[in-house]
Design an enzyme around this catalytic site. Structure first.
Site, PDB file in Angstrom:
ATOM      1  N   GLU A  24       4.272  -0.258 -25.075  1.00 45.54           N
ATOM      2  CA  GLU A  24       4.726  -1.174 -24.034  1.00 45.54           C
ATOM      3  C   GLU A  24       5.766  -2.167 -24.556  1.00 45.54           C
ATOM      4  O   GLU A  24       6.750  -2.460 -23.871  1.00 45.54           O
ATOM      5  CB  GLU A  24       3.536  -1.930 -23.443  1.00 45.54           C
ATOM      6  CG  GLU A  24       2.512  -1.050 -22.754  1.00 45.54           C
ATOM      7  CD  GLU A  24       3.036  -0.464 -21.444  1.00 45.54           C
ATOM      8  OE1 GLU A  24       4.159  -0.797 -21.039  1.00 45.54           O
ATOM      9  OE2 GLU A  24       2.310   0.351 -20.844  1.00 45.54           O
ATOM     10  N   ARG A  62       9.623  -2.016 -23.069  1.00 50.19           N
ATOM     11  CA  ARG A  62       9.979  -3.181 -22.262  1.00 50.19           C
ATOM     12  C   ARG A  62      10.837  -4.182 -23.042  1.00 50.19           C
ATOM     13  O   ARG A  62      11.900  -4.595 -22.576  1.00 50.19           O
ATOM     14  CB  ARG A  62       8.718  -3.887 -21.749  1.00 50.19           C
ATOM     15  CG  ARG A  62       7.815  -3.009 -20.904  1.00 50.19           C
ATOM     16  CD  ARG A  62       6.800  -3.847 -20.149  1.00 50.19           C
ATOM     17  NE  ARG A  62       5.675  -3.032 -19.680  1.00 50.19           N
ATOM     18  CZ  ARG A  62       4.871  -3.379 -18.684  1.00 50.19           C
ATOM     19  NH1 ARG A  62       5.062  -4.516 -18.045  1.00 50.19           N
ATOM     20  NH2 ARG A  62       3.860  -2.599 -18.332  1.00 50.19           N
ATOM     21  N   ASP A 105       2.808  11.910 -19.564  1.00 46.88           N
ATOM     22  CA  ASP A 105       4.014  12.056 -18.747  1.00 46.88           C
ATOM     23  C   ASP A 105       5.327  11.906 -19.501  1.00 46.88           C
ATOM     24  O   ASP A 105       6.175  12.802 -19.522  1.00 46.88           O
ATOM     25  CB  ASP A 105       3.974  11.071 -17.574  1.00 46.88           C
ATOM     26  CG  ASP A 105       3.615   9.647 -18.009  1.00 46.88           C
ATOM     27  OD1 ASP A 105       3.392   9.416 -19.209  1.00 46.88           O
ATOM     28  OD2 ASP A 105       3.547   8.773 -17.123  1.00 46.88           O
ATOM     29  N   GLU A 149       8.588   5.315  -9.893  1.00 48.09           N
ATOM     30  CA  GLU A 149       8.925   6.709 -10.202  1.00 48.09           C
ATOM     31  C   GLU A 149       9.624   7.458  -9.070  1.00 48.09           C
ATOM     32  O   GLU A 149      10.587   8.192  -9.297  1.00 48.09           O
ATOM     33  CB  GLU A 149       7.661   7.482 -10.613  1.00 48.09           C
ATOM     34  CG  GLU A 149       7.146   7.149 -11.989  1.00 48.09           C
ATOM     35  CD  GLU A 149       6.394   5.842 -12.002  1.00 48.09           C
ATOM     36  OE1 GLU A 149       6.219   5.277 -13.095  1.00 48.09           O
ATOM     37  OE2 GLU A 149       5.968   5.371 -10.933  1.00 48.09           O
ATOM     38  N   THR A 192      12.198   4.965 -20.566  1.00 48.16           N
ATOM     39  CA  THR A 192      11.156   5.135 -19.558  1.00 48.16           C
ATOM     40  C   THR A 192      10.815   3.836 -18.845  1.00 48.16           C
ATOM     41  O   THR A 192       9.946   3.816 -17.979  1.00 48.16           O
ATOM     42  CB  THR A 192       9.895   5.764 -20.187  1.00 48.16           C
ATOM     43  OG1 THR A 192       9.048   6.265 -19.161  1.00 48.16           O
ATOM     44  CG2 THR A 192       9.151   4.751 -21.039  1.00 48.16           C
TER      45      THR A 192
END
Length: 675
Positions: free
Chosen positions: A306, A310, A439, A575, A664
């Site tokens: 994360e 980010r 994913d 998404e 992502t």
């Protein structure tokens, strides 16, 4: 000499023979003889020329004449192109064109790894009218809910899946004409891949063209839908600024905040979104906070994945868009503090790092890391190495990918969800999903290949094999609308469960097709994005739940989508909007913009908080009371609204997908080219 040889043969007594040579004084001094003078050499060459036969001299003269003619033809054919290139180069030096709405201090497509200019200077003035950037999310994993289906479902799964794939590509096969195809270890790459929009799509002249020269483009004005996105962002930002400034996430209903890492996640996630939307004043305020208050030297555990996607991704992206070296320095700081995570016996990183103490550890309940997390940090660390010239970042993440490439336990390219940090082996074998915990592994296979200039063939091989595995094991069609969806496989049992997270896949497939992969990927993308839209359309609020289950058998009064009480929350995820952006950018079909507009209106209707901010909701099936959760995830500003803005733009250079690749978390990073 001949006499001497004859004498020897006759065995007669040896005798000596002599030859006398008389030189004239003239020749002895070199007059008319060889003395290495230029005059003598000219006379010697002339004598040799005269000694040649007439045929030989004719052939030589013909060759010289032929070469002379070829030289003249070559000069005339190459002269104009060289002249035009020279003039173009001079013109570019005089006036460097700007991408409308986006001022890039660094080139959009950057050379292979080298140190960045440490004196990048202050960021340039923001344009309030345009800017590019995309979102992508992979966090807050949903609960795994895989239950054995009915026996008849299990028996029909494989046959039905094969039939779906065949039907999806049948029309495309009929349209194909012969063209050169590069076949590489099972991956088919078709040169000059494109998707032709039908007549219902926008006109060719209106369709964004990636081949259009940036310097020749007129600025594309912001349209009403983009203005609506800007208004939504400002409303969300107002809530964050008023009630959660400098903290991780806004709690808009209670007018407070929540902390995860204590590093201003929402602010950092939103930096490049503000730049792209042209929000100069908001960006300046955020920059001041980063300069004065963003400190990583604190005793706090952060999640490697994360914080990479980010914080590191957001800082690197903002550096590239603004050119402000402040963001690169902060990126180097957090990058170095995350490196202890890779100090494991297997080189598979731990999930958590204490960025103040320089220590790392797995979760308290297991020594496993999730596969998606350890394989979805590569874009960011590779780019950090390229900018700093320090190869340790890229080396660490490349070792992870090379290790995963060699592991057993895959199922036709599909990977399990967990990997052990001690042994380096997959765990919890037999469960395969494109949802939470797996994913973005598939997403980053393709995007690393694109980022590196399409040279790392192992990445492409793994991606192509995985998509074939999806087709073989996970594709099914629902009833009654026959929607193509991606389910899950648990120990041979198919589950018709699909996370909203899986809706990243249509965009990824379209991106691969745009970069030359087989055309049936685009066909599958078109089918899946229709399904993702129906996950919104068939719900009472027009907002998708976190998880849906599809009906495999027609039942009177039942839709394709079924929602369980535990799955009906909506977290403002990006998404579907992300994939809508890719689909519109590559096809020009206006319906994708219309679908995105519906989603934005429903966000405004059911999740907007009057005092500022947007909130997640607990019940997408209850329009009268969607049960707000009092939390605005950082990715709503970092991804969802960013992709919305880009979706509604017809400007191909608003984050040109031939120059940038999104991580992502929707932070665009440059595609590398050779120096």
């Amino acid at each position: 000499a001949a006499a001497a040889m004859y004498s020897a043969a006759a065995a007669s007594p040896p005798r000596r023979d002599f030859i006398s040579v008389t030189l004239s004084p003239e020749e002895a001094v070199g007059v008319g003889g060889y003395n290495n003078s230029k005059a003598w050499r000219r006379r010697s060459c002339w004598r040799k020329w005269k000694q040649l036969s007439r045929l030989q001299r004719s052939i030589i003269l013909f060759l010289f004449a032929f070469l002379a003619v070829c030289g003249v033809v070559s000069f005339t054919s190459m002269g104009e192109p060289w002249k035009s290139l020279t003039n173009k180069s001079l013109d570019e030096q005089r006036t460097e064109p700007e991408i409308p709405g986006l001022k890039l201090v660094n080139p959009a497509v950057l050379p292979a790894p080298q140190k960045a200019d440490a004196n990048a200077g202050d960021y340039p003035e923001l344009s309030p009218q345009k800017q590019p950037k995309l979102p992508h999310i992979r966090r807050s994993p949903s609960n795994l809910q895989i239950k054995p289906p009915r026996r008849d479902v299990r028996l029909k799964t494989r046959h039905a899946t094969s039939k779906i794939v065949e039907e999806l590509v049948q029309a495309d096969k009929e349209e194909k004409t012969e063209k050169s195809v590069i076949s590489w270890r099972g991956a088919v790459i078709e040169p000059d891949q494109s998707t032709e929009p039908p007549s219902s799509k926008i006109k060719e002249s209106e369709k964004p063209s990636s081949l259009e020269a940036e310097g020749q483009k007129e600025p594309v004005p912001i349209n009403e839908r983009q203005m609506a996105v800007i208004e939504a962002f400002r409303h969300a930002w107002k809530g964050y600024k008023d009630f959660a400034w400098g903290h991780d996430e806004l709690k808009p209903l209670s007018k407070s905040y929540s902390e995860w890492f204590g590093l201003g996640l929402t602010l950092i996630d939103a930096l490049d979104t503000m730049w792209i939307l042209g929000l100069k004043e908001e960006f300046e305020e955020a920059r001041i906070w980063v300069a004065n208050d963003l400190v990583f030297d604190k005793n706090v555990d952060v999640n490697l994945f994360e914080s990479t996607i980010r914080i590191l991704g957001g800082l690197l992206s903002t550096y590239h868009l603004s050119g402000d070296s402040l963001f690169l320095e902060k990126a180097k700081d957090i990058g170095n503090r995350l490196m202890p995570a890779f100090k494991t016996p297997s080189k598979i990183p731990y999930s958590d790092v204490n960025i103040g103490r320089g220590t790392a550890h797995p979760p308290r309940w297991t020594s496993d890391s999730t596969v998606a997390e350890v394989t979805s940090i590569q874009l960011e660390f590779r780019e950090l190495s390229r900018l700093t010239g320090d190869e340790k970042f890229q080396k660490a993440v490349d070792e992870v990918m090379k290790h995963v490439h060699t592991l057993s336990g895959k199922n036709d390219g599909l990977v399990p969800m967990f990997i052990n940090t001690n042994s380096g082996q997959f765990t919890h074998l037999g469960v395969y999903t494109l949802g939470a915990r797996a994913d973005s592994y598939y997403e980053y296979l393709l995007k690393q290949w694109i980022q590196g200039g399409k040279k790392e063939n192992e990445l492409l091989e793994d991606y192509m094999r995985a998509i074939e595995g999806v087709k073989k094991h996970l594709l099914q069609r629902s009833q009654p609308k026959k929607l193509t969806f991606v389910g899950e496989l648990a120990h041979g049992h198919f589950s018709a469960k699909m996370d909203h997270l899986v809706c990243f896949l249509p965009g990824t497939l379209a991106l691969g097709a745009h970069n030359g992969l087989t055309a049936d990927h685009m066909k599958l993308a078109e089918a899946l994005i229709e399904t993702c839209y129906q996950m919104y359309e068939q719900v009472e609020t027009g907002l998708s739940p976190e998880i849906v289950h599809f009906n495999l058998h027609a039942q009177k009064g039942h839709k394709d989508v079924e929602i369980k009480p535990a799955d009906r929350h909506n977290l403002l995820r990006p998404e579907t909007v992300e994939s809508l952006f890719y689909m519109y950018r590559f096809t020009g079909d206006k319906k994708y913009q219309d679908w995105g507009w519906e989603i934005l209106q429903n966000f405004n209707k059911y999740t907007r908080v009057p005092t500022g901010g947007y909130t997640s909701i607990n019940n997408v099936q209850n329009p009268s009371n969607p049960e707000p959760r009092d939390k605005m995830e950082s990715f709503f500003l970092g991804e969802t609204l960013k992709y919305m803005f880009l979706l509604f733009s017809d400007d191909i250079d608003l984050i040109n997908l031939d120059k940038f690749v999104f991580n992502t978390e929707a932070h665009p990073l440059p595609i590398w080219v050779p120096a």
